[in-house]
Design a protein around this motif. Structure first.
Motif, short mmCIF file in Angstrom:
data_model
loop_
_atom_site.label_atom_id
_atom_site.label_comp_id
_atom_site.label_asym_id
_atom_site.label_seq_id
_atom_site.Cartn_x
_atom_site.Cartn_y
_atom_site.Cartn_z
N THR A 15 -4.36 -25.71 47.25
CA THR A 15 -5.00 -24.93 48.30
C THR A 15 -4.38 -23.54 48.40
OG1 THR A 15 -3.60 -26.15 49.85
CG2 THR A 15 -5.90 -26.84 49.70
N LYS A 16 -3.27 -23.29 47.73
CA LYS A 16 -2.63 -21.98 47.71
C LYS A 16 -2.85 -21.23 46.40
CE LYS A 16 -0.63 -21.93 51.76
NZ LYS A 16 -1.53 -21.63 52.87
N GLY A 17 -3.51 -21.86 45.42
CA GLY A 17 -3.77 -21.19 44.15
C GLY A 17 -3.42 -22.07 42.96
N ASP A 18 -3.61 -21.51 41.77
CA ASP A 18 -3.44 -22.27 40.53
C ASP A 18 -1.99 -22.26 40.04
OD1 ASP A 18 -6.14 -22.72 40.61
OD2 ASP A 18 -6.64 -21.17 39.15
N VAL A 19 -1.62 -23.37 39.41
CA VAL A 19 -0.29 -23.57 38.85
C VAL A 19 -0.47 -24.23 37.48
CG1 VAL A 19 1.95 -24.72 39.17
CG2 VAL A 19 0.65 -23.92 41.18
N VAL A 20 0.28 -23.76 36.49
CA VAL A 20 0.23 -24.36 35.15
C VAL A 20 1.60 -24.97 34.87
CG1 VAL A 20 -0.14 -23.95 32.69
CG2 VAL A 20 -1.47 -22.65 34.39
N ILE A 21 1.57 -26.23 34.43
CA ILE A 21 2.80 -26.97 34.17
C ILE A 21 2.84 -27.40 32.71
CG2 ILE A 21 4.12 -29.06 34.73
CD1 ILE A 21 2.68 -28.97 37.51
N GLU A 22 3.93 -27.06 32.04
CA GLU A 22 4.17 -27.53 30.67
C GLU A 22 4.85 -28.89 30.77
OE1 GLU A 22 6.93 -26.39 26.78
OE2 GLU A 22 6.59 -24.88 28.33
N LEU A 23 4.31 -29.90 30.08
CA LEU A 23 4.87 -31.24 30.09
C LEU A 23 5.93 -31.41 29.01
CD1 LEU A 23 1.55 -33.25 30.55
CD2 LEU A 23 3.21 -32.58 32.31
N ASN A 143 2.43 -19.28 43.75
CA ASN A 143 1.53 -20.11 44.57
C ASN A 143 2.25 -21.32 45.13
OD1 ASN A 143 -0.70 -18.40 44.24
ND2 ASN A 143 -1.19 -19.32 42.28
N VAL A 144 3.16 -21.90 44.35
CA VAL A 144 3.97 -23.02 44.85
C VAL A 144 4.80 -22.53 46.04
CG1 VAL A 144 5.81 -24.69 44.29
CG2 VAL A 144 4.06 -24.14 42.58
N ASP A 145 5.32 -21.31 45.93
CA ASP A 145 6.14 -20.74 47.01
C ASP A 145 5.38 -20.63 48.34
OD1 ASP A 145 8.41 -20.41 45.42
OD2 ASP A 145 7.84 -18.38 44.82
N LYS A 146 4.06 -20.57 48.29
CA LYS A 146 3.23 -20.39 49.50
C LYS A 146 2.90 -21.71 50.20
CE LYS A 146 0.84 -16.55 47.25
NZ LYS A 146 -0.43 -16.22 46.58
N ILE A 147 3.24 -22.85 49.59
CA ILE A 147 2.90 -24.16 50.18
C ILE A 147 3.61 -24.31 51.52
CG2 ILE A 147 3.13 -26.66 49.87
CD1 ILE A 147 2.78 -26.12 46.81
N LYS A 148 2.84 -24.77 52.50
CA LYS A 148 3.33 -24.92 53.87
C LYS A 148 4.47 -25.91 53.96
CE LYS A 148 1.20 -25.47 58.40
NZ LYS A 148 -0.04 -25.97 59.03
N ARG A 149 5.53 -25.51 54.69
CA ARG A 149 6.75 -26.31 54.81
C ARG A 149 6.65 -27.34 55.94
NH1 ARG A 149 7.01 -22.84 50.87
NH2 ARG A 149 9.00 -21.97 50.27
N ASP A 157 -0.89 -28.44 52.93
CA ASP A 157 -1.62 -27.99 51.75
C ASP A 157 -1.81 -29.21 50.85
OD1 ASP A 157 -2.02 -25.09 51.97
OD2 ASP A 157 0.16 -25.02 52.08
N SER A 158 -2.70 -29.07 49.86
CA SER A 158 -2.96 -30.22 49.00
C SER A 158 -3.32 -29.78 47.58
CB SER A 158 -4.10 -31.07 49.58
OG SER A 158 -5.29 -30.32 49.63
N ILE A 159 -3.38 -30.79 46.71
CA ILE A 159 -3.86 -30.61 45.35
C ILE A 159 -5.38 -30.65 45.42
CG2 ILE A 159 -4.01 -31.68 43.06
CD1 ILE A 159 -1.20 -32.90 43.62
N VAL A 160 -6.04 -29.60 44.97
CA VAL A 160 -7.50 -29.60 44.91
C VAL A 160 -7.93 -30.39 43.67
CG1 VAL A 160 -9.57 -28.16 44.72
CG2 VAL A 160 -7.63 -27.40 46.13
N SER A 161 -7.31 -30.06 42.53
CA SER A 161 -7.55 -30.83 41.30
C SER A 161 -6.34 -30.71 40.40
CB SER A 161 -8.82 -30.36 40.58
OG SER A 161 -8.58 -29.14 39.92
#
Length: 169
Positions: A15-23, A143-149, A157-161
């Protein structure tokens, strides 16, 4: 967008934007498989960030009690559940819990990781070799930094997808 290894890249829309994670399948093959399996099932879609501690981490992934619109959704219990899959055996490594590290949450039992995970806001070296690091944020950490504490978070906030890049390209 082209990723170097789409099969081992997670596209996380929050809900705060996109994040890309390398596995990191070499470090934590079973945990990476579980993350991809749940992502492919859509299990993480709608799941809230239930525990977010400033300067430490944002925790999410309770697909049982933390999934908005899910049959067992209960904000008061978010963080107490997992998936219907068996718990995972620990895959501790020498990977550091640095800013952007993605690691599995668990109970006191080291072999209790299931679906919950967290993303580190800052270095958390005291977690090294006690929690399984399975990935690293490579884009969108702002965007992770913007997640509500909060513990628990009010109106979280949540995962949209959450998708495996290979499935959407």
């Amino acid at each position: 967008m082209a990723y170097k290894d789409p099969e081992n890249t997670i596209l996380l829309e929050t809900t705060k934007g996109d994040v890309v994670i390398e596995l990191y399948p070499d470090l934590a093959p079973e945990h990476v498989n579980r993350i991809k399996e749940l992502a492919r099932e859509g299990a993480y879609d709608g799941v809230v960030f239930h525990r977010v501690i400033d300067g430490f981490m944002a925790q999410t992934g309770d697909v049982k009690f933390g999934k908005q619109g899910g049959i067992s959704f209960n904000p008061a219990r978010a963080g107490m559940g997992g998936s219907d899959k068996p718990d995972l055996k620990a895959e501790f490594s020498n990977a550091n819990h640095v800013r952007g590290a993605c690691s599995m949450a668990r109970s006191q039992n080291p072999n209790s990781a299931n679906s919950q995970f967290f993303i580190c806001f800052d270095d958390a070296g005291f977690l090294n070799r006690q929690y399984t690091v399975w990935g690293q944020v490579i884009e969108g950490m702002s965007n992770v930094d913007k997640i509500k504490r909060g513990e628990p978070v009010q109106d979280p906030d949540s995962i949209v997808s959450m998708r495996v890049a290979a499935d959407v390209e």
